[in-house]
Motif scaffolding. Structure first.
Motif, PDB file in Angstrom:
ATOM      1  N   GLU A 243      45.578  12.215 -24.813  1.00 48.96           N
ATOM      2  CA  GLU A 243      45.855  11.412 -26.001  1.00 48.96           C
ATOM      3  C   GLU A 243      45.562  12.258 -27.233  1.00 48.96           C
ATOM      4  O   GLU A 243      44.541  12.951 -27.293  1.00 48.96           O
ATOM      5  N   TRP A 244      46.460  12.227 -28.224  1.00 49.04           N
ATOM      6  CA  TRP A 244      46.255  12.946 -29.480  1.00 49.04           C
ATOM      7  C   TRP A 244      45.844  11.963 -30.571  1.00 49.04           C
ATOM      8  O   TRP A 244      46.424  10.882 -30.698  1.00 49.04           O
ATOM      9  N   ILE A 245      44.861  12.353 -31.369  1.00 48.13           N
ATOM     10  CA  ILE A 245      44.421  11.539 -32.503  1.00 48.13           C
ATOM     11  C   ILE A 245      44.255  12.449 -33.717  1.00 48.13           C
ATOM     12  O   ILE A 245      43.632  13.513 -33.616  1.00 48.13           O
ATOM     13  N   GLN A 246      44.797  12.044 -34.838  1.00 46.22           N
ATOM     14  CA  GLN A 246      44.562  12.771 -36.075  1.00 46.22           C
ATOM     15  C   GLN A 246      43.290  12.222 -36.697  1.00 46.22           C
ATOM     16  O   GLN A 246      43.175  11.018 -36.986  1.00 46.22           O
ATOM     17  N   GLY A 247      42.294  13.076 -36.886  1.00 46.57           N
ATOM     18  CA  GLY A 247      41.009  12.610 -37.390  1.00 46.57           C
ATOM     19  C   GLY A 247      40.121  13.754 -37.821  1.00 46.57           C
ATOM     20  O   GLY A 247      40.475  14.928 -37.682  1.00 46.57           O
ATOM     21  N   ASP A 248      38.931  13.406 -38.300  1.00 48.37           N
ATOM     22  CA  ASP A 248      38.013  14.336 -38.946  1.00 48.37           C
ATOM     23  C   ASP A 248      36.836  14.661 -38.036  1.00 48.37           C
ATOM     24  O   ASP A 248      36.118  13.752 -37.596  1.00 48.37           O
ATOM     25  N   ALA A 249      36.608  15.940 -37.783  1.00 50.52           N
ATOM     26  CA  ALA A 249      35.489  16.366 -36.945  1.00 50.52           C
ATOM     27  C   ALA A 249      34.141  16.017 -37.564  1.00 50.52           C
ATOM     28  O   ALA A 249      33.137  15.903 -36.854  1.00 50.52           O
ATOM     29  N   MET A 250      34.108  15.844 -38.881  1.00 45.10           N
ATOM     30  CA  MET A 250      32.855  15.514 -39.568  1.00 45.10           C
ATOM     31  C   MET A 250      32.478  14.037 -39.400  1.00 45.10           C
ATOM     32  O   MET A 250      31.353  13.645 -39.676  1.00 45.10           O
ATOM     33  N   ASP A 251      33.418  13.224 -38.953  1.00 48.42           N
ATOM     34  CA  ASP A 251      33.184  11.786 -38.807  1.00 48.42           C
ATOM     35  C   ASP A 251      34.053  11.288 -37.659  1.00 48.42           C
ATOM     36  O   ASP A 251      35.081  10.645 -37.875  1.00 48.42           O
ATOM     37  N   LEU A 252      33.648  11.579 -36.440  1.00 52.92           N
ATOM     38  CA  LEU A 252      34.472  11.288 -35.273  1.00 52.92           C
ATOM     39  C   LEU A 252      34.615   9.774 -35.070  1.00 52.92           C
ATOM     40  O   LEU A 252      33.606   9.055 -35.081  1.00 52.92           O
ATOM     41  N   PRO A 253      35.837   9.292 -34.870  1.00 51.53           N
ATOM     42  CA  PRO A 253      36.084   7.842 -34.775  1.00 51.53           C
ATOM     43  C   PRO A 253      35.868   7.293 -33.371  1.00 51.53           C
ATOM     44  O   PRO A 253      36.733   6.605 -32.807  1.00 51.53           O
ATOM     45  N   PHE A 254      34.696   7.601 -32.797  1.00 49.45           N
ATOM     46  CA  PHE A 254      34.399   7.168 -31.440  1.00 49.45           C
ATOM     47  C   PHE A 254      32.976   6.615 -31.373  1.00 49.45           C
ATOM     48  O   PHE A 254      32.102   6.981 -32.168  1.00 49.45           O
ATOM     49  N   ALA A 255      32.755   5.749 -30.392  1.00 48.82           N
ATOM     50  CA  ALA A 255      31.436   5.163 -30.186  1.00 48.82           C
ATOM     51  C   ALA A 255      30.449   6.192 -29.640  1.00 48.82           C
ATOM     52  O   ALA A 255      30.847   7.238 -29.116  1.00 48.82           O
ATOM     53  N   ASP A 256      29.173   5.904 -29.769  1.00 47.19           N
ATOM     54  CA  ASP A 256      28.135   6.731 -29.164  1.00 47.19           C
ATOM     55  C   ASP A 256      28.334   6.780 -27.643  1.00 47.19           C
ATOM     56  O   ASP A 256      28.821   5.819 -27.025  1.00 47.19           O
ATOM     57  N   ASP A 257      27.925   7.893 -27.053  1.00 50.31           N
ATOM     58  CA  ASP A 257      27.835   8.012 -25.587  1.00 50.31           C
ATOM     59  C   ASP A 257      29.163   7.710 -24.889  1.00 50.31           C
ATOM     60  O   ASP A 257      29.199   7.053 -23.845  1.00 50.31           O
ATOM     61  N   ALA A 258      30.275   8.209 -25.432  1.00 51.80           N
ATOM     62  CA  ALA A 258      31.597   7.857 -24.909  1.00 51.80           C
ATOM     63  C   ALA A 258      32.190   8.902 -23.970  1.00 51.80           C
ATOM     64  O   ALA A 258      33.062   8.574 -23.162  1.00 51.80           O
ATOM     65  N   PHE A 259      31.723  10.160 -24.043  1.00 57.60           N
ATOM     66  CA  PHE A 259      32.382  11.245 -23.316  1.00 57.60           C
ATOM     67  C   PHE A 259      31.386  12.011 -22.449  1.00 57.60           C
ATOM     68  O   PHE A 259      30.200  12.105 -22.763  1.00 57.60           O
ATOM     69  N   ASP A 260      31.901  12.587 -21.373  1.00 58.22           N
ATOM     70  CA  ASP A 260      31.078  13.457 -20.530  1.00 58.22           C
ATOM     71  C   ASP A 260      30.937  14.847 -21.133  1.00 58.22           C
ATOM     72  O   ASP A 260      29.961  15.550 -20.871  1.00 58.22           O
ATOM     73  N   LEU A 261      31.919  15.236 -21.944  1.00 54.01           N
ATOM     74  CA  LEU A 261      31.955  16.582 -22.517  1.00 54.01           C
ATOM     75  C   LEU A 261      32.677  16.537 -23.853  1.00 54.01           C
ATOM     76  O   LEU A 261      33.682  15.832 -23.991  1.00 54.01           O
ATOM     77  N   ALA A 262      32.155  17.268 -24.834  1.00 56.70           N
ATOM     78  CA  ALA A 262      32.862  17.465 -26.105  1.00 56.70           C
ATOM     79  C   ALA A 262      32.943  18.956 -26.363  1.00 56.70           C
ATOM     80  O   ALA A 262      31.937  19.669 -26.279  1.00 56.70           O
ATOM     81  N   THR A 263      34.142  19.431 -26.664  1.00 52.28           N
ATOM     82  CA  THR A 263      34.345  20.854 -26.896  1.00 52.28           C
ATOM     83  C   THR A 263      34.975  21.085 -28.266  1.00 52.28           C
ATOM     84  O   THR A 263      35.629  20.200 -28.827  1.00 52.28           O
ATOM     85  N   ILE A 264      34.780  22.286 -28.789  1.00 48.59           N
ATOM     86  CA  ILE A 264      35.478  22.727 -29.989  1.00 48.59           C
ATOM     87  C   ILE A 264      35.782  24.210 -29.810  1.00 48.59           C
ATOM     88  O   ILE A 264      34.898  25.000 -29.464  1.00 48.59           O
ATOM     89  N   GLY A 265      37.040  24.590 -29.995  1.00 48.56           N
ATOM     90  CA  GLY A 265      37.451  25.963 -29.745  1.00 48.56           C
ATOM     91  C   GLY A 265      38.056  26.624 -30.966  1.00 48.56           C
ATOM     92  O   GLY A 265      39.032  26.126 -31.531  1.00 48.56           O
ATOM     93  N   PHE A 266      37.456  27.721 -31.402  1.00 46.29           N
ATOM     94  CA  PHE A 266      37.959  28.533 -32.516  1.00 46.29           C
ATOM     95  C   PHE A 266      38.173  27.692 -33.779  1.00 46.29           C
ATOM     96  O   PHE A 266      39.159  27.886 -34.503  1.00 46.29           O
ATOM     97  N   ALA A 267      37.260  26.766 -34.035  1.00 46.74           N
ATOM     98  CA  ALA A 267      37.406  25.903 -35.200  1.00 46.74           C
ATOM     99  C   ALA A 267      36.079  25.578 -35.871  1.00 46.74           C
ATOM    100  O   ALA A 267      36.069  25.097 -36.999  1.00 46.74           O
ATOM    101  N   LEU A 268      34.961  25.841 -35.209  1.00 47.92           N
ATOM    102  CA  LEU A 268      33.672  25.466 -35.793  1.00 47.92           C
ATOM    103  C   LEU A 268      33.416  26.209 -37.102  1.00 47.92           C
ATOM    104  O   LEU A 268      32.808  25.675 -38.025  1.00 47.92           O
TER     105      LEU A 268
END
Length: 250
Positions: A105-130
Motif C-alpha cells: 500500500e502506498w501513502i503520501q505522508g510525512d516521516a516527521m508525523d507518521l499517520p499510524f497508531a502506536d505499536d502497529a508494525f513489526d518493522l519500520a525501515t528508512i532507506g537513503f532518506a534519513l
C-alpha cells in the motif's frame, strides 16, 4: 539550498524533479553498490513471513517491493513518502509484479508525523532518506512509536568513511565529481548537488547509533559498508518501551 527555503521544501522540490531518473542515477552514482547494501540489510533484519512492515520515505519503491517479497502473501507492507512523483513511479513498478499488489500500500505522508497508531508494525525501515529529513531524532522517535515492542527500526543510509585517506578521496568524488555526473547523465546538476550537501551535517555512524538510543531503541548495532560510504543501523524497541505521542491523534 536556496535562502528562505526550508529543508523540507527543498527536498520535496529535488525529488519531485528527479523521480523518473532516480533509479538510474542511484545505480550510476553508487556503482551498483546500493543493491548489494540492500541485500546485506535484508540478511541482517531476518524478516519473517506474515510481518507488517512500514517503509518510511519509500521513494520509487525498490526496497518496499523487496520487503513485500520477504513477508510473503500473508504479510503487508506500507510505503510512505511525501513526494507524489516518487510514489507514482513506485506504483508502476508494483503493477508489473501482480503477485505483490495485494500486500503493498502506498501513502503520501510525512516521516516527521507518521499517520499510524502506536505499536502497529513489526518493522519500520528508512532507506537513503534519513539525511534528508528536517530532524533525525524526531523521525526515529516516530518510527519507534509505530513499531511493536520487540520490533525493529532500521536505517540504511550514506555515511562518512572513517579511514582519513579514503575519506579524502571519497569526499573529492562526492562533492566535486558527483554533481557533474548528475548534470551530464540526468540533466539535474542542481538537484544532485543536494546529495553531498545533505551529508555534510548528517551524523557519522557512531553518533547515529547514539541517536537511535535517544529515540528509545536498544540492542543498537551498525555496520559500515564499502569502506564506510554507507552504513546500516538496526535497533530494537524495548518490550516495555513507553510510546511517544498519543495514538488517538494519529
Amino acid at each position: 539550498m536556496k535562502s528562505g527555503v526550508s529543508k523540507a521544501e527543498h527536498v520535496h522540490s529535488v525529488f519531485s524533479r528527479i523521480a523518473r531518473r532516480y533509479d538510474l542515477m542511484n545505480s550510476v552514482l553508487s556503482f551498483q553498490q546500493h543493491k548489494r547494501w540492500r541485500r546485506f540489510a535484508m540478511q541482517q533484519i531476518r524478516l519473517r513471513e506474515g510481518a507488517d512492515v512500514l517503509d518510511v520515505a519509500a521513494g520509487t519503491g525498490d526496497w518496499t517491493l523487496a520487503l513485500a517479497k520477504a513477508v510473503g502473501p500473508s504479510g503487508h507492507v506500507i510505503g510512505i513518502d511525501f513526494t507524489k512523483e516518487m510514489l507514482d513511479v513506485a506504483d508502476v513498478k508494483l503493477h508489473k509484479q501482480p503477485a505483490l499488489v495485494d500486500r503493498v500500500e502506498w501513502i503520501q505522508g510525512d516521516a516527521m508525523d507518521l499517520p499510524f497508531a502506536d505499536d502497529a508494525f513489526d518493522l519500520a525501515t528508512i532507506g537513503f532518506a534519513l539525511r534528508n529529513v528536517p530532524d533525525v531524532l524526531t523521525v526515529l522517535r516516530e518510527m519507534t512509536r509505530v513499531v511493536k515492542p520487540g520490533g525493529q527500526v532500521v536505517s540504511l543510509e550514506l555515511s562518512k568513511p572513517e579511514w582519513p585517506p579514503f575519506r579524502a578521496i571519497y569526499y573529492f568524488y562526492f562533492y566535486r565529481i558527483l554533481p557533474w555526473i548528475g548534470g551530464l547523465a540526468a540533466g539535474a546538476k542542481e538537484q544532485y548537488a543536494w546529495l553531498p550537501e545533505s551529508l555534510t551535517d548528517f551524523p557519522p555512524r557512531l553518533e547515529l547509533e547514539e541517536i537511535f538510543r535517544q529515540a528509545g531503541l536498544t540492542e543498537v548495532r551498525s555496520y559500515p559498508l564499502t569502506g564506510g560510504i554507507a552504513a546500516l543501523h538496526v535497533g530494537r524497541k524495548m518490550e516495555d518501551s513507553p510510546t511517544h505521542g498519543d495514538a488517538g491523534s494519529h
